[in-house]
Write a protein that holds these residues in place. Structure first.
Motif, PDB file in Angstrom:
ATOM      1  N   ASP A  12       0.800  -1.235   0.000  1.00 59.12           N
ATOM      2  CA  ASP A  12       0.000   0.000   0.000  1.00 59.12           C
ATOM      3  C   ASP A  12       0.830   1.281   0.000  1.00 59.12           C
ATOM      4  OD1 ASP A  12      -2.084  -1.735  -0.012  1.00 59.12           O
ATOM      5  OD2 ASP A  12      -2.869  -1.202   1.948  1.00 59.12           O
ATOM      6  N   GLN A  14       0.827   4.023  -1.566  1.00 60.76           N
ATOM      7  CA  GLN A  14      -0.109   4.750  -2.415  1.00 60.76           C
ATOM      8  C   GLN A  14      -0.351   6.133  -1.830  1.00 60.76           C
ATOM      9  OE1 GLN A  14      -2.565   0.993  -1.810  1.00 60.76           O
ATOM     10  NE2 GLN A  14      -3.534   1.827  -3.659  1.00 60.76           N
ATOM     11  N   THR A  51      -1.578  -3.413  -3.593  1.00 63.66           N
ATOM     12  CA  THR A  51      -2.287  -2.154  -3.371  1.00 63.66           C
ATOM     13  C   THR A  51      -3.749  -2.451  -3.046  1.00 63.66           C
ATOM     14  OG1 THR A  51      -2.606  -2.017  -5.768  1.00 63.66           O
ATOM     15  CG2 THR A  51      -0.804  -0.716  -4.828  1.00 63.66           C
ATOM     16  N   SER A  54      -7.286   1.116  -5.217  1.00 64.81           N
ATOM     17  CA  SER A  54      -6.546   1.971  -6.149  1.00 64.81           C
ATOM     18  C   SER A  54      -7.452   2.868  -6.984  1.00 64.81           C
ATOM     19  CB  SER A  54      -5.700   1.103  -7.090  1.00 64.81           C
ATOM     20  OG  SER A  54      -4.712   0.417  -6.373  1.00 64.81           O
ATOM     21  N   SER A  58      -7.186   5.309  -3.058  1.00 64.32           N
ATOM     22  CA  SER A  58      -5.765   5.299  -2.715  1.00 64.32           C
ATOM     23  C   SER A  58      -4.825   5.636  -3.856  1.00 64.32           C
ATOM     24  CB  SER A  58      -5.384   3.933  -2.124  1.00 64.32           C
ATOM     25  OG  SER A  58      -6.149   3.655  -0.978  1.00 64.32           O
ATOM     26  N   PRO A  60      -2.611   4.512  -7.542  1.00 73.72           N
ATOM     27  CA  PRO A  60      -1.709   3.411  -7.886  1.00 73.72           C
ATOM     28  C   PRO A  60      -0.476   3.374  -6.995  1.00 73.72           C
ATOM     29  CG  PRO A  60      -1.358   5.251  -9.360  1.00 73.72           C
ATOM     30  CD  PRO A  60      -2.520   5.642  -8.480  1.00 73.72           C
ATOM     31  N   LEU A  61       0.343   2.353  -7.191  1.00 71.25           N
ATOM     32  CA  LEU A  61       1.648   2.292  -6.548  1.00 71.25           C
ATOM     33  C   LEU A  61       2.394   3.582  -6.840  1.00 71.25           C
ATOM     34  CD1 LEU A  61       3.706   0.362  -5.040  1.00 71.25           C
ATOM     35  CD2 LEU A  61       4.566  -0.199  -7.332  1.00 71.25           C
ATOM     36  N   LEU A  62       3.037   4.142  -5.832  1.00 71.84           N
ATOM     37  CA  LEU A  62       3.715   5.425  -6.002  1.00 71.84           C
ATOM     38  C   LEU A  62       4.647   5.392  -7.216  1.00 71.84           C
ATOM     39  CD1 LEU A  62       4.618   6.262  -2.295  1.00 71.84           C
ATOM     40  CD2 LEU A  62       2.852   7.339  -3.706  1.00 71.84           C
ATOM     41  N   SER A  74       1.607  -4.415  -9.500  1.00 74.85           N
ATOM     42  CA  SER A  74       0.990  -4.467  -8.178  1.00 74.85           C
ATOM     43  C   SER A  74      -0.270  -5.329  -8.190  1.00 74.85           C
ATOM     44  CB  SER A  74       0.642  -3.051  -7.713  1.00 74.85           C
ATOM     45  OG  SER A  74       0.199  -3.074  -6.382  1.00 74.85           O
ATOM     46  N   GLU A  76      -3.781  -5.987  -6.770  1.00 70.51           N
ATOM     47  CA  GLU A  76      -4.876  -5.273  -6.105  1.00 70.51           C
ATOM     48  C   GLU A  76      -5.661  -6.242  -5.215  1.00 70.51           C
ATOM     49  OE1 GLU A  76      -7.376  -1.761  -5.521  1.00 70.51           O
ATOM     50  OE2 GLU A  76      -5.336  -2.117  -6.234  1.00 70.51           O
TER      51      GLU A  76
END
Length: 202
Positions: A12, A14, A51, A54, A58, A60-62, A74, A76
């Motif tokens: 997470d 995010q 994640t 999303s 939150s 997506p992945l940074l 990632s 979900e």
């Protein structure tokens, strides 16, 4: 701890969850997570990223992490606990490693829950404390203490890198490890850069 025995789980990372992090400044946390991800890549440690929410909240992945791990997609999930998601847990198990390194947001839940579950399943778990963000300093600290009491080992990202490298004469990973430390290791990184450019063997 040897890299060939480990799998890294990123949970997470995010923006939507990062907004809630108040345990420490967000920018250094993300920088530490990026350094940890670079370390995994440098030492060929398999990485699983998961994640949640999303598309709802939150995000997506940074991007900074995705850029370091372009091949990692990632996973979900709906559950707060990665271990309760079949796809995410299976991805960790598929790495066939018994040492789990974990980092993420938020320490109180999405980090601590899978840590406690993985410990029960017989994993040796390392929580990278300086890459985890909690809702409050107290909440973060209490979550770390609970995980440690259950058997998890608390480490920092640079401790992971240095334990993987072990000896600066290990030439196959030297350049990658040195570059990560120089960029992210504060005064120690400054010292490595100085030694490389100013101190010459006689």
């Amino acid at each position: 701890m040897k890299p060939q025995d480990c799998v890294l789980l990123l949970v997470d990372f995010q923006a939507g969850l990062g907004f809630g992090v108040e345990s420490s400044p967000r920018q250094p946390l993300v920088a530490n997570a990026v350094a940890l991800a670079k370390t995994a890549a440098a030492f060929s440690v398999p990485v699983v990223a998961s994640t949640s929410a999303s598309h709802v909240y939150s995000g997506p992945l940074l991007p900074a992490l995705q850029a370091v791990l372009p091949a990692v997609k990632s996973i979900e999930r709906r559950s707060m606990n990665v271990w309760e998601d079949e796809a995410a847990r299976s991805a960790v198990l598929a790495a066939n490693k018994k040492r789990l390194i974990i980092a993420g947001f938020l320490t109180e839940a999405c980090v601590s829950f899978p840590v406690l579950s993985a410990l029960k399943d017989g994993f040796e778990v390392f929580v990278v404390g300086d890459t985890c963000g909690g809702l409050t300093p107290a909440g973060h600290e209490l979550a770390l203490r609970r995980m440690e009491a259950a058997g998890a080992q608390l480490v920092s990202w640079i401790q992971v890198l240095l334990e993987f490298q072990r000896d600066w004469t290990h030439h196959e990973t030297y350049e990658a490890a040195r570059a990560i430390v120089e960029e992210n290791g504060g005064g120690y990184g400054m010292g490595l850069a100085y030694a490389r450019t100013m101190i010459h063997p006689t």
